[in-house]
Design an enzyme around this catalytic site. Structure first.
Site, PDB file in Angstrom:
ATOM      1  N   ASP A   1       0.829  -1.217   0.000  1.00  0.00           N
ATOM      2  CA  ASP A   1       0.000   0.000   0.000  1.00  0.00           C
ATOM      3  C   ASP A   1       0.850   1.247   0.000  1.00  0.00           C
ATOM      4  OD1 ASP A   1      -1.700  -2.245   1.282  1.00  0.00           O
ATOM      5  OD2 ASP A   1      -3.065  -0.732   0.475  1.00  0.00           O
TER       6      ASP A   1
ATOM      7  N   ASN B   1       1.892  -3.169   4.050  1.00  0.00           N
ATOM      8  CA  ASN B   1       0.879  -3.972   3.357  1.00  0.00           C
ATOM      9  C   ASN B   1      -0.105  -4.513   4.397  1.00  0.00           C
ATOM     10  OD1 ASN B   1      -0.098  -5.177   0.848  1.00  0.00           O
ATOM     11  ND2 ASN B   1       0.538  -7.137   1.686  1.00  0.00           N
TER      12      ASN B   1
HETATM   13  O1  MRU Z   1      -7.476  -3.019   2.898  1.00  0.00           O
HETATM   14  P1  MRU Z   1      -7.197  -3.367   1.465  1.00  0.00           P
HETATM   15  O2  MRU Z   1      -7.928  -4.560   0.985  1.00  0.00           O
HETATM   16  O3  MRU Z   1      -7.345  -2.161   0.565  1.00  0.00           O
HETATM   17  O4  MRU Z   1      -5.647  -3.740   1.482  1.00  0.00           O
HETATM   18  C1  MRU Z   1      -5.069  -4.152   0.272  1.00  0.00           C
HETATM   19  C2  MRU Z   1      -3.690  -4.641   0.409  1.00  0.00           C
HETATM   20  O5  MRU Z   1      -3.115  -4.649   1.478  1.00  0.00           O
HETATM   21  C3  MRU Z   1      -3.007  -5.053  -0.865  1.00  0.00           C
HETATM   22  O6  MRU Z   1      -2.074  -6.053  -0.614  1.00  0.00           O
HETATM   23  C4  MRU Z   1      -2.269  -3.843  -1.457  1.00  0.00           C
HETATM   24  O7  MRU Z   1      -3.144  -2.761  -1.598  1.00  0.00           O
HETATM   25  C5  MRU Z   1      -1.657  -4.138  -2.755  1.00  0.00           C
HETATM   26  S1  MRU Z   1      -2.865  -4.227  -4.016  1.00  0.00           S
HETATM   27  C6  MRU Z   1      -2.201  -4.501  -5.517  1.00  0.00           C
END
Ligand code: MRU
Length: 350
Positions: free
Chosen positions: A237, A247
């Site tokens: 993220d 992440n």
């Molecule tokens: O809370 P989320 O579902 O938005 O978190 C997503 C993640 O942690 C993913 O691993 C990250 O955004 C990478 S997406 C290509």
């Protein structure tokens, strides 16, 4: 899978496949204004760093449409853009998407609202298309770290659903298969509490006929100790300037177990996820989500009344646990400060 984010100019709506209900229901969620966009981001109708960046870009467009008729439309619009950028704190792509649209506006400060709407429709469409192209390039680079017969563990969903298409971590797996690697299988950690791994990663890999097995998050140690995992590939993220990768919660634990068992741990993310203004992962704001995601499974309460819970949505994996960061510019290796700076330079990004 690319139908999960569509913009309809006729309906003036961003149409999202509602990820809260997958895999049991494939419902569309229509965003027609800023409020809908923020709701969709915060409740995770759409989630995953690149996907929320694309959503932010279309959100700016909807905001520009929404301020028609306002006497001071510029200042009303600026407020709406800020509200979109603040909808979730951790994934840097959200603000990145808004800043990209604002930068275009800054180039033509005297543009009319109609003119800005036209410019932003083209730009949001470009952000959308570029993301798929970047993920495909990332997949081709990432394929080089995957060997025939590998079982690759992934955490959360960093696939097509988390991006405009193809995926980051799952893009590496798709890239390996597209490159002709044989016998690749995936272990999807279920990813409590929102279950992105069990629900979303398993859903999209099954659709693509890529063999996938779902495991409880706490099975990770056993699976590695038994030699059932050859590589770990996750998304991010936000990646700090020193290469620390933020992440989904639990990623740090997976990385520690991977080091203990000699399993190479890779992060796959576009340059837009790298925040050179964030010195380390520990400086990154970590989203603290509603307790209900932990206290309930569906409508059923699973914890006693009144017992507090932790629901931190992300954690930071220190760069020394990361064997490589797969980007559209290639696989970056330690020391990351230098390799990140070089990747931006090579990409022509100041
Ligand atoms: O809370 P989320 O579902 O938005 O978190 C997503 C993640 O942690 C993913 O691993 C990250 O955004 C990478 S997406 C290509």
């Amino acid at each position: 899978m690319e139908r999960h984010i569509r913009y309809s100019a006729d309906d003036r709506a961003l149409i999202l496949l509602d990820q809260r209900y997958l895999p049991s229901r494939e419902d569309d969620f229509y965003c027609r204004n800023t409020e809908d966009i923020i709701y969709a981001l915060q409740t995770m109708v759409v989630r995953g760093a690149p996907a929320i960046g694309v959503t932010a870009a279309y959100g700016c467009l909807l905001a520009a449409i929404e301020v028609a008729g306002e006497a001071d439309w510029q200042s009303a619009l600026r407020d709406k853009l800020e509200a979109i950028a603040e909808a979730r704190p951790t994934a840097v792509n959200l603000r990145w998407g808004v800043e990209r649209m604002k930068a275009l506006w800054a180039e033509r400060p005297d543009v009319t609202r109609e003119g800005l709407t036209n410019m932003w429709l083209m730009e949001a469409t470009l952000v959308h298309r570029e993301d798929i192209e970047i993920n495909t390039r990332m997949g081709a680079h990432g394929a080089t770290v995957i060997d025939d017969g590998d079982t690759v563990m992934t955490h959360c969903n960093a696939g097509a659903l988390a991006t405009a298409g193809y995926g980051t971590a799952l893009g590496v797996i798709r890239g390996a298969i597209d490159a002709g690697k044989k016998g690749i299988t995936v272990i999807a950690n279920e990813t409590r509490p929102f279950l992105q791994g069990a629900r979303l990663t398993a859903y999209e890999l099954k659709e693509d006929n890529i063999p996938v097995t779902v495991a409880c998050d706490n099975a990770c140690g056993l699976l590695m100790r038994r030699g059932m995992v050859q590589k770990v590939v996750v998304g991010a993220d936000r990646i700090a300037a020193n290469g620390d990768a933020v992440n989904k919660i639990g990623t740090y634990s997976v990385a520690l177990l991977a080091r203990e068992h000699g399993v190479p741990f890779y992060v796959a993310a576009p340059l837009s996820t790298i925040d050179r203004n964030m010195p380390t992962g520990d400086d990154t704001p970590i989203e603290d989500r509603t307790p209900r995601e932990v206290t309930h499974v569906g409508e059923t309460q699973i914890t006693p009344d009144g017992v507090p819970v932790y629901n931190f949505a992300f954690d930071a994996t220190p760069n020394e646990l990361i064997a490589g960061i797969v980007t559209e510019m290639g696989v970056l290796r330690p020391p990351y400060k230098e390799s990140i700076a070089k990747a931006f330079k090579d990409a022509g990004i100041k």
